[in-house]
Design a protein around this motif. Structure first.
Motif, PDB file in Angstrom:
ATOM      1  N   PRO A  59      15.103 -12.898  -6.044  1.00  0.00           N
ATOM      2  CA  PRO A  59      14.416 -13.976  -6.771  1.00  0.00           C
ATOM      3  C   PRO A  59      12.946 -13.685  -7.056  1.00  0.00           C
ATOM      4  O   PRO A  59      12.419 -14.121  -8.091  1.00  0.00           O
ATOM      5  N   VAL A  60      12.268 -12.945  -6.169  1.00  0.00           N
ATOM      6  CA  VAL A  60      10.877 -12.571  -6.432  1.00  0.00           C
ATOM      7  C   VAL A  60      10.792 -11.726  -7.697  1.00  0.00           C
ATOM      8  O   VAL A  60       9.959 -11.972  -8.584  1.00  0.00           O
ATOM      9  N   ARG A  61      11.652 -10.727  -7.793  1.00  0.00           N
ATOM     10  CA  ARG A  61      11.632  -9.860  -8.978  1.00  0.00           C
ATOM     11  C   ARG A  61      12.013 -10.639 -10.232  1.00  0.00           C
ATOM     12  O   ARG A  61      11.429 -10.427 -11.310  1.00  0.00           O
ATOM     13  N   ALA A  62      12.968 -11.558 -10.109  1.00  0.00           N
ATOM     14  CA  ALA A  62      13.358 -12.355 -11.269  1.00  0.00           C
ATOM     15  C   ALA A  62      12.188 -13.199 -11.760  1.00  0.00           C
ATOM     16  O   ALA A  62      11.958 -13.327 -12.965  1.00  0.00           O
ATOM     17  N   ALA A  63      11.417 -13.773 -10.825  1.00  0.00           N
ATOM     18  CA  ALA A  63      10.244 -14.561 -11.214  1.00  0.00           C
ATOM     19  C   ALA A  63       9.238 -13.701 -11.966  1.00  0.00           C
ATOM     20  O   ALA A  63       8.661 -14.127 -12.983  1.00  0.00           O
ATOM     21  N   LEU A  64       9.012 -12.480 -11.495  1.00  0.00           N
ATOM     22  CA  LEU A  64       8.091 -11.575 -12.178  1.00  0.00           C
ATOM     23  C   LEU A  64       8.607 -11.194 -13.563  1.00  0.00           C
ATOM     24  O   LEU A  64       7.834 -11.088 -14.521  1.00  0.00           O
ATOM     25  N   GLU A  65       9.912 -10.986 -13.667  1.00  0.00           N
ATOM     26  CA  GLU A  65      10.501 -10.589 -14.939  1.00  0.00           C
ATOM     27  C   GLU A  65      10.325 -11.673 -16.002  1.00  0.00           C
ATOM     28  O   GLU A  65      10.071 -11.375 -17.168  1.00  0.00           O
ATOM     29  N   PHE A  66      10.462 -12.942 -15.597  1.00  0.00           N
ATOM     30  CA  PHE A  66      10.495 -14.017 -16.586  1.00  0.00           C
ATOM     31  C   PHE A  66       9.213 -14.843 -16.665  1.00  0.00           C
ATOM     32  O   PHE A  66       8.949 -15.459 -17.695  1.00  0.00           O
ATOM     33  N   CYS A  67       8.431 -14.875 -15.590  1.00  0.00           N
ATOM     34  CA  CYS A  67       7.225 -15.709 -15.580  1.00  0.00           C
ATOM     35  C   CYS A  67       5.947 -14.893 -15.688  1.00  0.00           C
ATOM     36  O   CYS A  67       4.850 -15.464 -15.752  1.00  0.00           O
ATOM     37  N   GLY A  68       6.057 -13.566 -15.665  1.00  0.00           N
ATOM     38  CA  GLY A  68       4.894 -12.716 -15.845  1.00  0.00           C
ATOM     39  C   GLY A  68       4.320 -12.197 -14.538  1.00  0.00           C
ATOM     40  O   GLY A  68       4.596 -12.725 -13.462  1.00  0.00           O
ATOM     41  N   PRO A  69       3.496 -11.152 -14.623  1.00  0.00           N
ATOM     42  CA  PRO A  69       2.996 -10.461 -13.422  1.00  0.00           C
ATOM     43  C   PRO A  69       1.853 -11.170 -12.717  1.00  0.00           C
ATOM     44  O   PRO A  69       1.436 -10.746 -11.646  1.00  0.00           O
ATOM     45  N   ASP A  70       1.315 -12.260 -13.310  1.00  0.00           N
ATOM     46  CA  ASP A  70       0.129 -12.892 -12.716  1.00  0.00           C
ATOM     47  C   ASP A  70       0.474 -14.018 -11.743  1.00  0.00           C
ATOM     48  O   ASP A  70      -0.384 -14.829 -11.396  1.00  0.00           O
ATOM     49  N   GLN A 123       7.138   4.904 -15.559  1.00  0.00           N
ATOM     50  CA  GLN A 123       5.991   4.103 -15.142  1.00  0.00           C
ATOM     51  C   GLN A 123       6.239   2.607 -15.266  1.00  0.00           C
ATOM     52  O   GLN A 123       5.709   1.822 -14.499  1.00  0.00           O
ATOM     53  N   GLY A 124       7.039   2.197 -16.239  1.00  0.00           N
ATOM     54  CA  GLY A 124       7.333   0.776 -16.345  1.00  0.00           C
ATOM     55  C   GLY A 124       8.022   0.261 -15.097  1.00  0.00           C
ATOM     56  O   GLY A 124       7.672  -0.798 -14.559  1.00  0.00           O
ATOM     57  N   LEU A 125       8.993   1.008 -14.615  1.00  0.00           N
ATOM     58  CA  LEU A 125       9.706   0.618 -13.401  1.00  0.00           C
ATOM     59  C   LEU A 125       8.810   0.741 -12.183  1.00  0.00           C
ATOM     60  O   LEU A 125       8.841  -0.105 -11.287  1.00  0.00           O
ATOM     61  N   ALA A 126       7.997   1.789 -12.137  1.00  0.00           N
ATOM     62  CA  ALA A 126       7.118   1.999 -10.988  1.00  0.00           C
ATOM     63  C   ALA A 126       6.106   0.876 -10.876  1.00  0.00           C
ATOM     64  O   ALA A 126       5.851   0.343  -9.784  1.00  0.00           O
ATOM     65  N   ALA A 127       5.524   0.467 -11.998  1.00  0.00           N
ATOM     66  CA  ALA A 127       4.547  -0.615 -11.978  1.00  0.00           C
ATOM     67  C   ALA A 127       5.182  -1.915 -11.525  1.00  0.00           C
ATOM     68  O   ALA A 127       4.568  -2.701 -10.784  1.00  0.00           O
ATOM     69  N   ALA A 128       6.431  -2.155 -11.931  1.00  0.00           N
ATOM     70  CA  ALA A 128       7.134  -3.358 -11.505  1.00  0.00           C
ATOM     71  C   ALA A 128       7.375  -3.349 -10.003  1.00  0.00           C
ATOM     72  O   ALA A 128       7.263  -4.389  -9.335  1.00  0.00           O
ATOM     73  N   SER A 129       7.695  -2.184  -9.451  1.00  0.00           N
ATOM     74  CA  SER A 129       7.916  -2.076  -8.008  1.00  0.00           C
ATOM     75  C   SER A 129       6.635  -2.340  -7.227  1.00  0.00           C
ATOM     76  O   SER A 129       6.647  -2.989  -6.180  1.00  0.00           O
ATOM     77  N   VAL A 130       5.515  -1.840  -7.740  1.00  0.00           N
ATOM     78  CA  VAL A 130       4.231  -2.069  -7.061  1.00  0.00           C
ATOM     79  C   VAL A 130       3.874  -3.547  -7.098  1.00  0.00           C
ATOM     80  O   VAL A 130       3.484  -4.129  -6.075  1.00  0.00           O
ATOM     81  N   ARG A 131       4.004  -4.187  -8.248  1.00  0.00           N
ATOM     82  CA  ARG A 131       3.662  -5.610  -8.337  1.00  0.00           C
ATOM     83  C   ARG A 131       4.589  -6.446  -7.466  1.00  0.00           C
ATOM     84  O   ARG A 131       4.163  -7.419  -6.836  1.00  0.00           O
ATOM     85  N   GLN A 132       5.863  -6.090  -7.430  1.00  0.00           N
ATOM     86  CA  GLN A 132       6.824  -6.776  -6.567  1.00  0.00           C
ATOM     87  C   GLN A 132       6.404  -6.674  -5.106  1.00  0.00           C
ATOM     88  O   GLN A 132       6.410  -7.664  -4.368  1.00  0.00           O
ATOM     89  N   ALA A 133       6.013  -5.481  -4.671  1.00  0.00           N
ATOM     90  CA  ALA A 133       5.583  -5.276  -3.280  1.00  0.00           C
ATOM     91  C   ALA A 133       4.314  -6.065  -2.986  1.00  0.00           C
ATOM     92  O   ALA A 133       4.153  -6.613  -1.885  1.00  0.00           O
ATOM     93  N   GLU A 134       3.413  -6.136  -3.953  1.00  0.00           N
ATOM     94  CA  GLU A 134       2.183  -6.905  -3.762  1.00  0.00           C
ATOM     95  C   GLU A 134       2.484  -8.389  -3.588  1.00  0.00           C
ATOM     96  O   GLU A 134       1.869  -9.070  -2.747  1.00  0.00           O
ATOM     97  N   ALA A 155       0.828  -1.205   0.000  1.00  0.00           N
ATOM     98  CA  ALA A 155       0.000   0.000   0.000  1.00  0.00           C
ATOM     99  C   ALA A 155       0.864   1.259   0.000  1.00  0.00           C
ATOM    100  O   ALA A 155       0.584   2.220  -0.719  1.00  0.00           O
ATOM    101  N   GLU A 156       1.915   1.270   0.814  1.00  0.00           N
ATOM    102  CA  GLU A 156       2.803   2.435   0.855  1.00  0.00           C
ATOM    103  C   GLU A 156       3.529   2.618  -0.469  1.00  0.00           C
ATOM    104  O   GLU A 156       3.690   3.749  -0.948  1.00  0.00           O
TER     105      GLU A 156
END
Length: 336
Positions: free
Chosen positions: A192-203, A311-322, A114-115
């Motif tokens: 590793p969390v970010r790497a998973a998002l980078e290669f396996c998708g945001p879902d 925004q591309g980087l910002a969206a990645a940071s939000v999804r990573q935090a989620e 949320a923050e």
């Protein structure tokens, strides 16, 4: 009312940086990169102790400032780099944005999804760049790997695995203080969390997780996480700060396997090696060396000059935090 940028850089002029804190990573990694960048000028370093700030400015230039508020009030500072302990990021990133400064902050951007989302929205509303310093995706290695996967080097992707572990840290290390340093999930597991998002998708969704917590400090010292995409691709992630040093990832495909070592923290001179194995055939491909921290700085400067468009980087940071929040909620916690 929100503050307008106090000293937006003149087109073509260097982006003037202030450094908010005298952390080790600033000394070892980021200040050497910032001072070497042709389109950056380090004009000030702030610390709660003036002598500590002066030690940094004696080496890297700029003027020493006592107190973080004084640096944010400086009119010759366009952007701030925030290397403070993890749980202090939210407060000082928000203060910097309110002061009209662009922000490059160490990871994690904050300790909650949320923050993180709130700060990203705040930066966007003010036309300011806000970039979380997750550096490894900016190394050319990962573009090379993505290209090989896209061209069928191992067939269809079935599974992904990533590991980042480091040796036992001194008891005084900030990572052992959950209310300040955040622990191993926020500081190490993010890779590793970010790497998973980078290669396996945001879902990706959490299938299961185990977090090991120190009995005295309550800090997360290690963990293992299983994620899965809607298409059934799994991501097995392992991290911790009570192990031998290792960082690597691997991809399992329908026709082969791709592995790479030293994927998260390669030195600037290191040339990563991509290994591809298919049945009885094995090939190795050497990727060009690169400084991923310099690449982050270049991306940040470009965002500053384009009016905060990151925004591309910002969206990645939000999804990573989620996803980190989902791991924390789902995890079985074991006291050790």
């Amino acid at each position: 009312m929100s503050a307008a940028p106090q000293g937006a850089p003149v087109f073509g002029a260097p982006v003037r940086f202030g450094v908010l804190g005298c952390a080790d990573i600033a000394w070892r990694r980021m200040l050497p990169v910032l001072t070497a960048a042709p389109d950056v000028e380090v004009v000030a370093v702030a610390s709660r102790e003036r002598a500590r700030a002066r030690r940094f400015t004696d080496r890297f230039g700029g003027r020493p400032i006592e107190g973080y508020e004084a640096l944010l009030a400086a009119r010759d500072v366009d952007a701030v780099y925030v290397p403070l302990p993890a749980m202090l990021h939210a407060e000082w990133v928000e203060r910097a944005l309110r002061a009209g400064k662009h922000v490059l902050a160490e990871k994690p951007l904050t300790g909650s999804a949320a923050e993180t989302a709130r700060l990203v929205e705040s930066a966007s509303a003010r036309g300011l760049a806000l970039v979380e310093n997750v550096a490894f995706p900016h190394h050319a290695l990962h573009a090379d790997v993505r290209d090989r996967l896209a061209h069928g080097a191992i067939g269809r992707l079935r599974g992904f695995g990533a590991t980042f572990t480091i040796p036992v840290l001194p008891a005084s290390n900030v990572r052992h203080l959950p209310k300040v340093g955040g622990g191993a999930l926020l500081d190490i597991g993010i890779y590793p969390v970010r790497a998973a998002l980078e290669f396996c998708g945001p879902d990706l969704a959490v299938v299961g997780a185990v977090l090991r917590e120190h009995g005295r400090t309550g800090a997360v010292v290690a963990g293992r996480v299983l994620l899965a995409s809607a298409q059934g691709v799994t991501a097995d992630l392992f991290f911790g700060m009570e192990h031998s040093y290792r960082n690597a990832y691997e991809f399992a495909g329908s026709e082969g396997r791709l592995t790479v070592d030293r994927v998260f923290t390669p030195p600037p001179s290191y040339r990563p090696v991509v290994c591809v194995e298919r049945q009885d055939h094995r090939e190795e491909f050497t990727v060009a060396a690169g400084d991923q921290f310099a690449a982050v700085v270049a991306r940040f400067v470009a965002a500053v000059r384009s009016g905060g468009d990151a925004q591309g980087l910002a969206a990645a940071s939000v999804r990573q935090a989620e996803l980190v929040a989902a791991i924390e909620e789902a995890a079985v916690r074991v006291t050790v």
